[in-house]
Write a protein that holds these residues in place. Structure first.
Motif, PDB file in Angstrom:
ATOM      1  N   ASP A  15      -5.284  21.185   6.802  1.00  0.00           N
ATOM      2  CA  ASP A  15      -6.690  20.797   6.890  1.00  0.00           C
ATOM      3  C   ASP A  15      -6.788  19.271   6.897  1.00  0.00           C
ATOM      4  OD1 ASP A  15      -6.772  23.486   6.348  1.00  0.00           O
ATOM      5  OD2 ASP A  15      -8.264  23.353   4.754  1.00  0.00           O
ATOM      6  N   ALA A  16      -7.400  18.720   7.931  1.00  0.00           N
ATOM      7  CA  ALA A  16      -7.548  17.274   8.051  1.00  0.00           C
ATOM      8  C   ALA A  16      -8.593  16.986   9.117  1.00  0.00           C
ATOM      9  CB  ALA A  16      -6.227  16.606   8.418  1.00  0.00           C
ATOM     10  N   LEU A  17      -9.174  15.791   9.058  1.00  0.00           N
ATOM     11  CA  LEU A  17     -10.270  15.378   9.935  1.00  0.00           C
ATOM     12  C   LEU A  17     -11.436  16.347   9.746  1.00  0.00           C
ATOM     13  CD1 LEU A  17     -10.712  13.023  11.960  1.00  0.00           C
ATOM     14  CD2 LEU A  17     -10.243  14.655  13.782  1.00  0.00           C
ATOM     15  N   PHE A  18     -12.041  16.253   8.568  1.00  0.00           N
ATOM     16  CA  PHE A  18     -13.005  17.256   8.122  1.00  0.00           C
ATOM     17  C   PHE A  18     -14.208  17.384   9.055  1.00  0.00           C
ATOM     18  CE2 PHE A  18     -11.851  17.131   3.288  1.00  0.00           C
ATOM     19  CZ  PHE A  18     -10.587  17.602   3.593  1.00  0.00           C
ATOM     20  N   GLU A  19     -14.598  16.291   9.727  1.00  0.00           N
ATOM     21  CA  GLU A  19     -15.741  16.384  10.626  1.00  0.00           C
ATOM     22  C   GLU A  19     -15.444  17.285  11.821  1.00  0.00           C
ATOM     23  OE1 GLU A  19     -13.954  13.702   9.772  1.00  0.00           O
ATOM     24  OE2 GLU A  19     -14.235  12.043  11.202  1.00  0.00           O
ATOM     25  N   ILE A  20     -14.174  17.556  12.084  1.00  0.00           N
ATOM     26  CA  ILE A  20     -13.793  18.438  13.182  1.00  0.00           C
ATOM     27  C   ILE A  20     -13.427  19.833  12.691  1.00  0.00           C
ATOM     28  CG2 ILE A  20     -12.104  18.802  15.027  1.00  0.00           C
ATOM     29  CD1 ILE A  20     -14.126  16.608  15.633  1.00  0.00           C
ATOM     30  N   CYS A  21     -12.718  19.927  11.580  1.00  0.00           N
ATOM     31  CA  CYS A  21     -12.237  21.256  11.160  1.00  0.00           C
ATOM     32  C   CYS A  21     -13.241  22.021  10.305  1.00  0.00           C
ATOM     33  CB  CYS A  21     -10.892  21.145  10.443  1.00  0.00           C
ATOM     34  SG  CYS A  21     -10.906  20.418   8.795  1.00  0.00           S
ATOM     35  N   PHE A  81      -4.138  12.391  11.554  1.00  0.00           N
ATOM     36  CA  PHE A  81      -3.322  11.999  10.398  1.00  0.00           C
ATOM     37  C   PHE A  81      -2.136  11.150  10.853  1.00  0.00           C
ATOM     38  CE2 PHE A  81      -0.004  13.153   7.151  1.00  0.00           C
ATOM     39  CZ  PHE A  81      -0.605  12.509   6.073  1.00  0.00           C
ATOM     40  N   HIS A  82      -1.493  11.577  11.935  1.00  0.00           N
ATOM     41  CA  HIS A  82      -0.363  10.813  12.461  1.00  0.00           C
ATOM     42  C   HIS A  82      -0.810   9.428  12.919  1.00  0.00           C
ATOM     43  CE1 HIS A  82       2.770   9.928  15.675  1.00  0.00           C
ATOM     44  NE2 HIS A  82       3.437   9.929  14.530  1.00  0.00           N
ATOM     45  N   ARG A  83      -1.937   9.360  13.595  1.00  0.00           N
ATOM     46  CA  ARG A  83      -2.437   8.047  14.042  1.00  0.00           C
ATOM     47  C   ARG A  83      -2.764   7.156  12.857  1.00  0.00           C
ATOM     48  NH1 ARG A  83      -7.391   7.645  18.213  1.00  0.00           N
ATOM     49  NH2 ARG A  83      -5.767   8.482  19.599  1.00  0.00           N
ATOM     50  N   ALA A  84      -3.352   7.737  11.813  1.00  0.00           N
ATOM     51  CA  ALA A  84      -3.669   6.939  10.622  1.00  0.00           C
ATOM     52  C   ALA A  84      -2.391   6.369  10.003  1.00  0.00           C
ATOM     53  CB  ALA A  84      -4.423   7.786   9.607  1.00  0.00           C
ATOM     54  N   LEU A  85      -1.330   7.172   9.993  1.00  0.00           N
ATOM     55  CA  LEU A  85      -0.051   6.681   9.493  1.00  0.00           C
ATOM     56  C   LEU A  85       0.452   5.519  10.347  1.00  0.00           C
ATOM     57  CD1 LEU A  85       1.784  10.054   8.733  1.00  0.00           C
ATOM     58  CD2 LEU A  85       0.802   8.484   7.060  1.00  0.00           C
ATOM     59  N   GLU A  86       0.412   5.681  11.669  1.00  0.00           N
ATOM     60  CA  GLU A  86       0.884   4.623  12.558  1.00  0.00           C
ATOM     61  C   GLU A  86       0.057   3.351  12.398  1.00  0.00           C
ATOM     62  OE1 GLU A  86       3.097   6.588  16.332  1.00  0.00           O
ATOM     63  OE2 GLU A  86       0.900   6.545  16.456  1.00  0.00           O
ATOM     64  N   THR A  87      -1.247   3.503  12.277  1.00  0.00           N
ATOM     65  CA  THR A  87      -2.127   2.352  12.094  1.00  0.00           C
ATOM     66  C   THR A  87      -1.782   1.598  10.822  1.00  0.00           C
ATOM     67  OG1 THR A  87      -3.913   3.459  13.300  1.00  0.00           O
ATOM     68  CG2 THR A  87      -4.540   1.631  11.847  1.00  0.00           C
ATOM     69  N   ALA A  88      -1.344   2.343   9.795  1.00  0.00           N
ATOM     70  CA  ALA A  88      -0.966   1.732   8.520  1.00  0.00           C
ATOM     71  C   ALA A  88       0.465   1.202   8.534  1.00  0.00           C
ATOM     72  CB  ALA A  88      -1.138   2.745   7.397  1.00  0.00           C
ATOM     73  N   GLY A  89       1.120   1.288   9.695  1.00  0.00           N
ATOM     74  CA  GLY A  89       2.476   0.768   9.793  1.00  0.00           C
ATOM     75  C   GLY A  89       3.549   1.733   9.325  1.00  0.00           C
ATOM     76  N   PRO A 109      -7.296  13.955   4.142  1.00  0.00           N
ATOM     77  CA  PRO A 109      -6.028  13.228   4.256  1.00  0.00           C
ATOM     78  C   PRO A 109      -6.079  12.047   5.213  1.00  0.00           C
ATOM     79  CG  PRO A 109      -5.625  15.582   4.291  1.00  0.00           C
ATOM     80  CD  PRO A 109      -7.119  15.407   4.344  1.00  0.00           C
ATOM     81  N   VAL A 110      -6.841  12.201   6.306  1.00  0.00           N
ATOM     82  CA  VAL A 110      -6.935  11.105   7.278  1.00  0.00           C
ATOM     83  C   VAL A 110      -7.565   9.876   6.639  1.00  0.00           C
ATOM     84  CG1 VAL A 110      -7.934  10.403   9.489  1.00  0.00           C
ATOM     85  CG2 VAL A 110      -7.068  12.737   9.195  1.00  0.00           C
ATOM     86  N   LYS A 111      -8.614  10.098   5.850  1.00  0.00           N
ATOM     87  CA  LYS A 111      -9.311   8.977   5.195  1.00  0.00           C
ATOM     88  C   LYS A 111      -8.517   8.421   4.021  1.00  0.00           C
ATOM     89  CE  LYS A 111     -13.136   9.642   7.691  1.00  0.00           C
ATOM     90  NZ  LYS A 111     -12.770  10.834   8.479  1.00  0.00           N
ATOM     91  N   MET A 112      -7.614   9.219   3.464  1.00  0.00           N
ATOM     92  CA  MET A 112      -6.855   8.791   2.296  1.00  0.00           C
ATOM     93  C   MET A 112      -5.691   7.861   2.647  1.00  0.00           C
ATOM     94  SD  MET A 112      -6.708  12.369   0.123  1.00  0.00           S
ATOM     95  CE  MET A 112      -5.633  11.705  -1.166  1.00  0.00           C
ATOM     96  N   VAL A 113      -5.221   7.928   3.884  1.00  0.00           N
ATOM     97  CA  VAL A 113      -4.008   7.187   4.242  1.00  0.00           C
ATOM     98  C   VAL A 113      -4.100   5.689   3.946  1.00  0.00           C
ATOM     99  CG1 VAL A 113      -2.589   6.428   6.201  1.00  0.00           C
ATOM    100  CG2 VAL A 113      -3.124   8.855   5.903  1.00  0.00           C
ATOM    101  N   PRO A 114      -5.183   4.982   4.338  1.00  0.00           N
ATOM    102  CA  PRO A 114      -5.172   3.530   4.122  1.00  0.00           C
ATOM    103  C   PRO A 114      -4.987   3.115   2.669  1.00  0.00           C
ATOM    104  CG  PRO A 114      -6.889   4.130   5.687  1.00  0.00           C
ATOM    105  CD  PRO A 114      -6.360   5.409   5.116  1.00  0.00           C
ATOM    106  N   GLN A 115      -5.606   3.840   1.749  1.00  0.00           N
ATOM    107  CA  GLN A 115      -5.492   3.439   0.347  1.00  0.00           C
ATOM    108  C   GLN A 115      -4.161   3.843  -0.278  1.00  0.00           C
ATOM    109  OE1 GLN A 115      -8.603   5.375  -1.940  1.00  0.00           O
ATOM    110  NE2 GLN A 115      -8.369   7.266  -0.789  1.00  0.00           N
ATOM    111  N   HIS A 116      -3.402   4.701   0.397  1.00  0.00           N
ATOM    112  CA  HIS A 116      -2.103   5.139  -0.124  1.00  0.00           C
ATOM    113  C   HIS A 116      -0.960   4.695   0.793  1.00  0.00           C
ATOM    114  CE1 HIS A 116      -3.929   7.613  -3.274  1.00  0.00           C
ATOM    115  NE2 HIS A 116      -4.808   8.001  -2.365  1.00  0.00           N
TER     116      HIS A 116
END
Length: 341
Positions: A175-181, A300-308, A264-271
């Protein structure tokens, strides 16, 4: 293959775990839970050897004994896991199968006053018990977690919340990207409540518990909404708040934000800092997933890549959300190879 269980190469040990933190859970669900621990071939023959540990968690409505269910002509996941380690091509691991079922369908592996303290149960009760009773490598770099659907969600957020404890994760259609799922089906829930239950979740639950559960088309739709609200947006006294207006389906911003805070998508930047230190991150989903969780996996994968964070494995494959147990050994092997010393 024969359509019944066969003798395993490793060994499954079945326990009943008595949880202290679940004793006062608000749903009065069982606090004595089944726990399975798989030890690989030669575990007894090499008494000095220690092993990585990989924890397996289930999707919504999952209870532990369902892992033994099988699709026609297919082995179930416990059999596939044993076959994987018996092949000798994968570093041996201890695999721990955890039950976090609730009478609402699940817990999302979070601590919530609406369901119970399942995050604490998993991280602060189960993990230390396994390390004390089995020859694990108890450092976080040798411990991983994997799951599908709601279990895939738990596999994403648990290491972010407890980076001291988890060094690897694998998520299948999590479950991720809550506005879609989630959000697109809120309108269907409102119609179902209006047309069948006088706009009342109380009416739904009374009906649901008076007949064979999941025997109506609307059951999973409404169960999912209420269960997620109990996990994501319950008040300290256990009051559950839905993120939409029960008559129109319009989002209630202050409640919806509580859901998004654990997306999870929104959580990536802070973690991001702790995610960069993880030894293994595996993400996959079927391209035809009925709940569009393939888009959540991509996000989720894109958020990880964006965070390096560039070391995550990401894959979409030709399937729906259903009957993808044949994918689980792929991630199990991926985790085992990267969590091994």
């Amino acid at each position: 293959m024969q359509p019944w269980s066969y003798k395993t190469h490793g060994r499954y040990e079945e326990h009943v775990f008595v949880s202290e933190v679940l004793k006062d859970n608000p749903l009065h669900d069982a606090y004595e839970r089944p726990l399975w621990v798989y030890v690989p071939p030669n575990y007894d023959a090499e008494p000095e050897r220690r092993y990585p540990a990989i924890y397996v968690i289930q999707g919504l409505t999952g209870q532990l004994d369902m892992w033994r269910n099988r699709s026609p002509y297919r082995k179930n996941f416990p059999e596939l896991a044993d076959e994987l380690f018996a092949s000798g091509d994968t570093p041996p691991c201890i695999v721990v199968w955890v039950d976090c079922w609730t009478s609402l369908g699940g817990s999302q592996f979070l601590d919530s006053p609406g369901t119970g303290r399942y995050h604490t149960y998993l991280c602060d009760e189960i993990v230390p018990w396994v390390d004390a009773h089995y020859r694990t490598l108890p450092e976080r770099d040798h411990r991983g977690i994997t799951g599908k659907s709601s279990g895939g969600y738990g596999a994403m957020i648990t290491p972010m919340l407890r980076p001291d404890q988890w060094g690897g994760l694998a998520t299948h259609a999590g479950d991720a990207l809550f506005e879609i799922c989630y959000a697109p089906t809120f309108r269907d829930s409102v119609r179902a409540l209006r047309d069948h239950y006088n706009g009342s979740f109380e009416g739904f639950w009374a009906d649901f518990r008076s007949r064979p559960p999941l025997s109506k088309d609307v059951d999973m739709l409404l169960l999912n909404d209420w269960c997620m609200a109990a996990c994501y947006s319950a008040d300290p006294d256990g009051t559950v708040h839905l993120p939409y207006d029960i008559e129109t389906g319009a989002l209630i911003p202050e409640i919806w934000e509580r859901w998004l805070a654990v997306d999870p998508v929104k959580m990536v930047p802070q973690h991001a800092d702790s995610l960069r230190t993880m030894k293994a991150i595996y993400i996959d989903c079927g391209r035809r997933d009925q709940f569009f969780l393939d888009l959540g996996a991509q996000a989720f994968h894109r958020a990880l890549e964006t965070a390096g964070i560039t070391h995550a494995h990401f894959e979409l494959f030709d399937a729906t959300h259903s009957a993808i147990e044949y994918r689980y050994p792929i991630s199990l092997k991926y985790l085992a190879e990267r969590l091994a010393p």
